[in-house]
Design an enzyme around this catalytic site. Structure first.
Site, PDB file in Angstrom:
ATOM      1  N   GLU A 152      -0.340  -8.240  -3.394  1.00 40.82           N
ATOM      2  CA  GLU A 152      -0.234  -9.639  -2.961  1.00 40.82           C
ATOM      3  C   GLU A 152      -1.452 -10.510  -3.296  1.00 40.82           C
ATOM      4  O   GLU A 152      -1.983 -11.205  -2.437  1.00 40.82           O
ATOM      5  CB  GLU A 152       0.064  -9.684  -1.454  1.00 40.82           C
ATOM      6  CG  GLU A 152       1.305  -8.891  -1.103  1.00 40.82           C
ATOM      7  CD  GLU A 152       1.620  -8.829   0.389  1.00 40.82           C
ATOM      8  OE1 GLU A 152       0.850  -9.398   1.185  1.00 40.82           O
ATOM      9  OE2 GLU A 152       2.629  -8.207   0.746  1.00 40.82           O
ATOM     10  N   GLU A 259       9.793  -2.379  -1.486  1.00 41.03           N
ATOM     11  CA  GLU A 259       9.815  -2.554  -0.017  1.00 41.03           C
ATOM     12  C   GLU A 259      11.109  -3.228   0.417  1.00 41.03           C
ATOM     13  O   GLU A 259      11.111  -4.099   1.289  1.00 41.03           O
ATOM     14  CB  GLU A 259       8.612  -3.402   0.435  1.00 41.03           C
ATOM     15  CG  GLU A 259       7.278  -2.815   0.017  1.00 41.03           C
ATOM     16  CD  GLU A 259       6.069  -3.574   0.565  1.00 41.03           C
ATOM     17  OE1 GLU A 259       6.228  -4.416   1.467  1.00 41.03           O
ATOM     18  OE2 GLU A 259       4.961  -3.304   0.070  1.00 41.03           O
TER      19      GLU A 259
HETATM   20  C1  XIL Z   1       3.953  -4.144   7.106  1.00 37.08           C
HETATM   21  C2  XIL Z   1       4.395  -3.036   8.028  1.00 37.08           C
HETATM   22  O1  XIL Z   1       5.755  -2.791   7.809  1.00 37.08           O
HETATM   23  C3  XIL Z   1       4.142  -3.395   9.464  1.00 37.08           C
HETATM   24  O2  XIL Z   1       4.413  -2.293  10.312  1.00 37.08           O
HETATM   25  C4  XIL Z   1       2.701  -3.834   9.646  1.00 37.08           C
HETATM   26  O3  XIL Z   1       2.512  -4.284  10.964  1.00 37.08           O
HETATM   27  C5  XIL Z   1       2.359  -4.937   8.680  1.00 37.08           C
HETATM   28  O4  XIL Z   1       2.627  -4.501   7.363  1.00 37.08           O
HETATM   29  N1  XIL Z   1       4.073  -6.166   2.458  1.00 37.08           N
HETATM   30  C6  XIL Z   1       3.464  -4.950   2.383  1.00 37.08           C
HETATM   31  C7  XIL Z   1       3.549  -3.999   3.499  1.00 37.08           C
HETATM   32  O5  XIL Z   1       2.932  -4.606   1.310  1.00 37.08           O
HETATM   33  O6  XIL Z   1       2.412  -3.199   3.630  1.00 37.08           O
HETATM   34  C8  XIL Z   1       3.818  -4.697   4.795  1.00 37.08           C
HETATM   35  O7  XIL Z   1       4.058  -3.703   5.787  1.00 37.08           O
HETATM   36  C9  XIL Z   1       4.990  -5.631   4.651  1.00 37.08           C
HETATM   37  C10 XIL Z   1       4.719  -6.682   3.620  1.00 37.08           C
END
Ligand code: XIL
Length: 536
Positions: A152, A259
Site C-alpha cells: 500500500e 486478500e
Molecule cells: C487487516 C486485518 O485483517 C485486521 O485483522 C487488522 O486489524 C488490520 O489489518 N490490507 C492488508 C491487510 O494488507 O494486512 C489488512 O489486514 C487488510 C487491508
C-alpha cells in the site's frame, strides 16, 4: 457463531459435519490446476473450542497467509527484539497439512511498532527498515514461498503515500526493501501488494508505472498482489479487471489476488445478495485464472472471523457452512471459462444414500419405507396468501415444488415449500446420542432454505416452539447433514418448555421452506427435496 452443542453431551463433534463433504474441494481442484487457493488465518487453530476452523482450513486450502501475526508490530516488541512463536506455530500447522505459506508483510505503514514512528533520522530509519526486512525474511527463509515486501505505498490519486518511510527516505526506499528482501531470502517470490487496484484506475496505473520502473532498473520484484477487498456490486467487466491484470503479466510479473473478500452490499433480500456475492467471487477467480495468476487468497474464510464480519464477506458462513460464493469458486475451478449457473435450473439427479444407519427415512412411497413412513404434504404455505404452489410433483424420490412467492404487507415471514410428515413407526430417536438429520435439498436459485422440525403437539406448533435451521443451497440437489443438537436454540421456546428431544421423539414434521422474501413482485422457483433420513 454457533458452537457445536454436542460438547454438552461430551462428544467430540464438529459443525463441519453439517454439510456434506463436497468432492472435490477447493484444495484438490486448485492442486490439479497448479494454483494456490489460500486463506488468511488467525491463530485460531490452537483453540480447542473452535475445532472446525482447522478442519475446514486443512480441507479446502493449499496455502495459508497470516492475517496479522507476521506483521511488524506482531513480531517485534522493541528495536532488535523479535518474537516468532505465534508465526512459527502457524507455519508448523501449514507444514503438518502440506500447505504453502505466503508471507505478509515486510513493510507496511500500518501495524508498525510505535517506536518506529518516533524515528526522525533518515539513516536510522533506513537501518531499522533493513533490519526488519532482513531479520524477518531470514527467519522464514525456506518456509515462505512469497513475500508481500511492500504494502500500500500508493494513494488513490496515484501519488506516493506519505508514510514515515517515504517522508524520511523518499521513493528510493521502495527499491531498497526489495533488494534487502532478495538478499535475505533468495528463494521467495517478492511482491508489491495493494488495494483498489483491481480495475483500471489512477491508482492501478501508478502501481503499474512503479513496478515497470522497478523491473527496468533490475530491482528484484516478481509479482504484484491485488487485494480485491470489494463488495457485491463489483463488476470485473466495467472495471476492466482482465485488461488490468494482463498488463502486469505482460511485464513478466506474476499476479495474485491476495486478500479477496466481497462485502454484501445493498438492501435486497439476503439470498439475492449472496448470489451477487457469489457472482463476484466467481468473476474474480475467473479473471485471475484467465491471466494465469498463481494464487487466489481470501482474507479469512469464515464470516465468523472476518475483519469485516458485519457484511458477511467470505465463502463460508459463521458456522463454517459453504455459501453460494464457495460453490461459485468450486465451479470456476472446475471450468474457468464457463458461466456460473446461479439462476438457471439444472437437471436434478437423485443421489442414492446408504441406509445402514438410518432411523427413519422419508421416501415418496410410505409402503416402501424401510423403517419409517412419510406423508408428503401436497401443498405448503407458511402463511396463506403469501405463496401459491403451482405444481408439485413427486418422482424418483424427489419432491419438486414450483411456486410463486409474494410478500404480503405486514407479514414477517413468507414461504413456500414442502412439508414431510414422517411417522417413525413407534421407534424413538435418541437425541442424547449423535443424531443427524440428513437431507437432500436444492433450489433453482441459490437461496437460503429454512428447515424446521416440529413435533405432533399442536400447541407446540402453534406457539412456534420448534427447532429451525437455515441452509444456504444452490441449484444442485446436495446432501446436507445437520447434527440435530445444532438446531438453534434447542430450547427455542422456553415458555412452552419443549426440548428438542421431546419434539423429535414424537411424530415429527420436517418442513423445507424458501425464506426468500422479495421486496416487490413475484418470485418463482423450485425447491427440490430428495431423501430425508435420520442417522445415528
Ligand atoms: C487487516 C486485518 O485483517 C485486521 O485483522 C487488522 O486489524 C488490520 O489489518 N490490507 C492488508 C491487510 O494488507 O494486512 C489488512 O489486514 C487488510 C487491508
Amino acid at each position: 457463531m454457533v458452537k457445536s452443542i454436542l460438547t454438552v453431551f461430551g462428544l467430540a463433534a464438529s459443525a463441519v459435519l453439517t454439510w456434506a463433504q463436497t468432492t472435490p474441494t477447493l484444495r484438490n481442484l486448485a492442486d490439479a490446476r497448479g494454483v494456490y487457493m489460500g486463506a488468511a488465518v488467525a491463530p485460531i487453530f490452537y483453540d480447542s473450542t473452535e475445532p472446525d476452523y482447522g478442519i475446514v482450513l486443512a480441507r479446502e486450502y493449499n496455502m495459508l497467509v497470516a492475517e496479522n501475526i507476521m506483521k511488524w508490530s506482531s513480531l517485534s516488541s522493541g528495536r532488535g527484539k523479535f518474537s516468532f512463536a505465534a508465526a512459527d506455530a502457524m507455519v508448523a500447522f501449514a507444514e503438518k497439512h502440506k500447505q504453502a505459506v505466503r508471507g505478509h508483510v515486510l513493510v507496511w505503514h500500518e501495524q508498525v511498532p510505535s517506536w518506529v514512528l518516533t524515528i526522525k533520522d533518515k539513516d536510522e530509519m533506513r537501518a531499522v527498515l533493513k533490519e526488519q526486512v532482513q531479520t524477518v525474511a531470514k527467519h522464514f527463509k525456506g518456509k515462505v514461498f512469497a513475500w508481500d515486501v511492500l504494502n500500500e505505498a500508493i494513494l488513490e490519486d496515484g501519488s506516493f503515500r506519505k508514510t514515515p518511510f517515504y517522508n524520511l527516505l523518499g521513493e528510493s526506499f521502495i527499491a531498497d526493501v526489495f533488494r534487502w528482501a532478495r538478499e535475505a531470502d533468495p528463494t521467495a517470490k517478492l511482491f508489491y501488494n495493494d488495494y483498489n487496484t483491481d480495475g483500471i484506475n489512477p491508482k492501478s496505473i501508478a502501481v503499474y508505472e512503479m513496478v515497470k520502473k522497478l523491473k527496468a532498473q533490475g530491482v528484484p520484484i516478481d509479482g504484484v498482489g491485488f487485494q480485491a477487498h470489494v463488495d457485491s456490486n463489483f463488476n470485473v467487466v466495467q472495471q476492466r479487471s482482465l485488461e488490468n491484470l494482463q498488463r502486469f503479466r505482460n511485464l513478466g510479473l506474476e499476479v495474485q489476488m491476495t486478500e479477496v473478500d466481497v462485502l454484501l452490499a445493498g438492501n435486497a433480500p439476503k439470498a439475492e445478495r449472496l448470489v451477487a456475492q457469489a457472482k463476484v467471487y466467481g468473476d474474480l477467480l475467473r479473471t485471475c485464472l484467465a491471466v494465469k495468476c498463481t494464487a487466489f487468497i481470501t482474507w479469512g474464510f469464515t464470516d465468523a472471523f472476518s475483519w469485516r464480519a458485519a457484511n458477511s464477506p467470505l465463502p463460508f458462513d459463521s458456522d463454517y457452512q459453504p455459501k453460494p460464493a464457495y460453490f461459485a469458486l468450486l465451479e470456476v475451478l472446475k471450468n474457468p471459462t464457463a458461466p456460473i449457473p446461479t439462476t438457471t435450473p439444472v437437471a436434478i439427479t437423485p443421489v442414492a444414500t446408504t441406509a445402514t444407519l438410518e432411523f427413519a427415512r422419508f421416501t415418496t412411497d410410505a409402503s416402501k419405507s424401510v423403517q419409517g413412513g412419510a406423508i408428503v404434504k401436497t401443498e405448503y404455505s407458511e402463511k396463506a396468501g403469501d405463496s401459491k404452489v403451482e405444481s408439485l410433483t413427486v418422482a424418483n424420490g424427489v419432491i419438486n415444488v414450483k411456486y410463486k412467492l409474494t410478500k404480503q404487507a405486514g407479514s414477517s415471514f413468507a414461504g413456500a415449500g414442502v412439508g414431510i410428515n414422517a411417522v417413525p413407526d413407534g421407534k424413538t430417536i435418541n437425541a442424547q446420542g449423535y443424531t443427524v438429520l440428513r437431507l437432500q435439498v436444492g433450489s433453482t436459485q441459490a437461496t437460503s432454505l429454512r428447515i424446521r422440525i416440529s413435533g405432533s403437539e399442536q400447541a407446540v406448533i402453534n406457539a412456534g416452539c420448534y427447532p429451525v435451521v437455515f441452509l444456504d443451497v444452490n441449484p444442485e440437489l446436495k446432501t446436507y447433514s445437520i447434527p440435530l443438537e445444532k438446531f438453534a436454540p434447542p430450547s427455542y421456546c422456553a415458555a412452552n418448555g419443549r426440548t428438542l428431544a421431546q419434539i423429535i421423539n414424537s411424530v415429527f414434521i420436517i418442513e423445507v421452506v424458501d425464506e426468500g422474501i422479495p421486496n416487490t413482485g413475484v418470485r418463482q422457483g423450485e425447491i427440490n427435496v430428495g431423501t430425508i433420513e435420520f442417522v445415528r
